[in-house]
Design a protein around this motif. Structure first.
Motif, PDB file in Angstrom:
ATOM      1  N   TYR A   1      -1.742  14.710   8.051  1.00  0.00           N
ATOM      2  CA  TYR A   1      -2.018  15.443   9.292  1.00  0.00           C
ATOM      3  C   TYR A   1      -1.451  16.847   9.213  1.00  0.00           C
ATOM      4  CZ  TYR A   1      -3.775  11.402  11.823  1.00  0.00           C
ATOM      5  OH  TYR A   1      -4.528  10.342  12.232  1.00  0.00           O
ATOM      6  N   GLU A   2      -0.246  16.960   8.741  1.00  0.00           N
ATOM      7  CA  GLU A   2       0.341  18.286   8.585  1.00  0.00           C
ATOM      8  C   GLU A   2       0.808  18.415   7.144  1.00  0.00           C
ATOM      9  OE1 GLU A   2       4.963  18.018   9.939  1.00  0.00           O
ATOM     10  OE2 GLU A   2       3.524  18.287  11.528  1.00  0.00           O
ATOM     11  N   VAL A   3       0.513  19.532   6.543  1.00  0.00           N
ATOM     12  CA  VAL A   3       0.815  19.718   5.124  1.00  0.00           C
ATOM     13  C   VAL A   3       1.957  20.709   4.992  1.00  0.00           C
ATOM     14  CG1 VAL A   3      -0.118  20.412   2.899  1.00  0.00           C
ATOM     15  CG2 VAL A   3      -1.582  19.273   4.548  1.00  0.00           C
ATOM     16  N   TRP A   4       3.132  20.209   4.672  1.00  0.00           N
ATOM     17  CA  TRP A   4       4.273  21.076   4.443  1.00  0.00           C
ATOM     18  C   TRP A   4       4.885  20.832   3.073  1.00  0.00           C
ATOM     19  CZ3 TRP A   4       7.972  17.475   3.778  1.00  0.00           C
ATOM     20  CH2 TRP A   4       7.914  16.311   4.513  1.00  0.00           C
ATOM     21  N   ASP A   5       4.256  19.993   2.279  1.00  0.00           N
ATOM     22  CA  ASP A   5       4.695  19.817   0.902  1.00  0.00           C
ATOM     23  C   ASP A   5       3.518  20.136  -0.016  1.00  0.00           C
ATOM     24  OD1 ASP A   5       3.078  17.584   1.207  1.00  0.00           O
ATOM     25  OD2 ASP A   5       4.727  16.172   1.219  1.00  0.00           O
ATOM     26  N   LEU A   6       3.672  19.935  -1.288  1.00  0.00           N
ATOM     27  CA  LEU A   6       2.630  20.319  -2.239  1.00  0.00           C
ATOM     28  C   LEU A   6       1.429  19.389  -2.234  1.00  0.00           C
ATOM     29  CD1 LEU A   6       4.833  21.373  -5.269  1.00  0.00           C
ATOM     30  CD2 LEU A   6       3.705  22.835  -3.590  1.00  0.00           C
ATOM     31  N   ALA A   7       1.613  18.178  -1.774  1.00  0.00           N
ATOM     32  CA  ALA A   7       0.513  17.203  -1.799  1.00  0.00           C
ATOM     33  C   ALA A   7      -0.271  17.256  -0.502  1.00  0.00           C
ATOM     34  CB  ALA A   7       1.065  15.803  -1.998  1.00  0.00           C
ATOM     35  N   SER A   8      -1.553  17.267  -0.624  1.00  0.00           N
ATOM     36  CA  SER A   8      -2.385  17.194   0.560  1.00  0.00           C
ATOM     37  C   SER A   8      -3.199  15.916   0.490  1.00  0.00           C
ATOM     38  CB  SER A   8      -3.281  18.425   0.664  1.00  0.00           C
ATOM     39  OG  SER A   8      -4.084  18.328   1.822  1.00  0.00           O
ATOM     40  N   THR A   9      -4.339  15.958  -0.153  1.00  0.00           N
ATOM     41  CA  THR A   9      -5.170  14.766  -0.272  1.00  0.00           C
ATOM     42  C   THR A   9      -4.635  13.891  -1.396  1.00  0.00           C
ATOM     43  OG1 THR A   9      -7.051  16.069   0.443  1.00  0.00           O
ATOM     44  CG2 THR A   9      -7.531  13.973  -0.596  1.00  0.00           C
ATOM     45  N   PHE A  10      -4.701  12.589  -1.204  1.00  0.00           N
ATOM     46  CA  PHE A  10      -4.217  11.660  -2.213  1.00  0.00           C
ATOM     47  C   PHE A  10      -5.120  10.431  -2.236  1.00  0.00           C
ATOM     48  CE2 PHE A  10      -2.105  10.810   1.773  1.00  0.00           C
ATOM     49  CZ  PHE A  10      -2.282   9.449   1.941  1.00  0.00           C
ATOM     50  N   ALA A  11      -5.010   9.678  -3.302  1.00  0.00           N
ATOM     51  CA  ALA A  11      -5.739   8.415  -3.436  1.00  0.00           C
ATOM     52  C   ALA A  11      -4.745   7.338  -3.837  1.00  0.00           C
ATOM     53  CB  ALA A  11      -6.834   8.520  -4.480  1.00  0.00           C
ATOM     54  N   VAL A  12      -4.962   6.155  -3.345  1.00  0.00           N
ATOM     55  CA  VAL A  12      -4.102   5.025  -3.706  1.00  0.00           C
ATOM     56  C   VAL A  12      -4.982   3.799  -3.902  1.00  0.00           C
ATOM     57  CG1 VAL A  12      -3.587   4.493  -1.286  1.00  0.00           C
ATOM     58  CG2 VAL A  12      -2.052   3.688  -3.057  1.00  0.00           C
ATOM     59  N   VAL A  13      -4.694   3.055  -4.950  1.00  0.00           N
ATOM     60  CA  VAL A  13      -5.381   1.795  -5.211  1.00  0.00           C
ATOM     61  C   VAL A  13      -4.449   0.688  -4.755  1.00  0.00           C
ATOM     62  CG1 VAL A  13      -6.360   0.289  -6.976  1.00  0.00           C
ATOM     63  CG2 VAL A  13      -6.633   2.772  -7.164  1.00  0.00           C
ATOM     64  N   ALA A  14      -4.930  -0.161  -3.860  1.00  0.00           N
ATOM     65  CA  ALA A  14      -4.097  -1.227  -3.309  1.00  0.00           C
ATOM     66  C   ALA A  14      -4.894  -2.516  -3.219  1.00  0.00           C
ATOM     67  CB  ALA A  14      -3.578  -0.829  -1.931  1.00  0.00           C
ATOM     68  N   GLU A  15      -4.166  -3.624  -3.314  1.00  0.00           N
ATOM     69  CA  GLU A  15      -4.796  -4.940  -3.202  1.00  0.00           C
ATOM     70  C   GLU A  15      -4.467  -5.556  -1.858  1.00  0.00           C
ATOM     71  OE1 GLU A  15      -5.066  -7.823  -6.391  1.00  0.00           O
ATOM     72  OE2 GLU A  15      -3.941  -6.403  -7.634  1.00  0.00           O
ATOM     73  N   GLY A  16      -5.362  -6.407  -1.411  1.00  0.00           N
ATOM     74  CA  GLY A  16      -5.144  -7.148  -0.179  1.00  0.00           C
ATOM     75  C   GLY A  16      -6.267  -8.136   0.033  1.00  0.00           C
TER      76      GLY A  16
END
Length: 86
Positions: free
Chosen positions: A10-25
């Motif tokens: 929502y707010e970008v104050w670090d170097l990472a903005s968009t990310f992807a994560v692979v998760a199981e469930g």
């Protein structure tokens, strides 16, 4: 089941903005909960203001941009410009 979840802060104050994560469930909601824990482990600075329960939609959290059934991690790393958390 494995899901690849694309998220953005929502707010970008670090170097990472968009990310992807692979998760199981067993379903998307369970995978999303596991993804939140992995994201906060990777971006520990965000863990000061969010928890796995509040990450998706929290004031300083993230939102789901897209979600795909399956592990698209290798493709994401090759083609995208975001951080893969896995």
């Amino acid at each position: 089941m494995k899901f690849t979840i694309i998220g953005d802060w929502y707010e970008v104050w670090d170097l990472a903005s968009t990310f992807a994560v692979v998760a199981e469930g067993a379903d998307f909601e369970e995978a999303k909960a596991h993804a939140a824990a992995a994201v906060l482990k990777e971006f520990s600075c965000r863990a000061e203001e969010e928890t796995p329960e509040t990450l998706w939609g929290g004031d300083h959290g993230a939102y789901v941009v897209a979600a795909f059934l399956g592990d698209l991690g290798a493709l994401a790393v090759d083609e995208a410009h975001f951080v893969l958390v896995a």
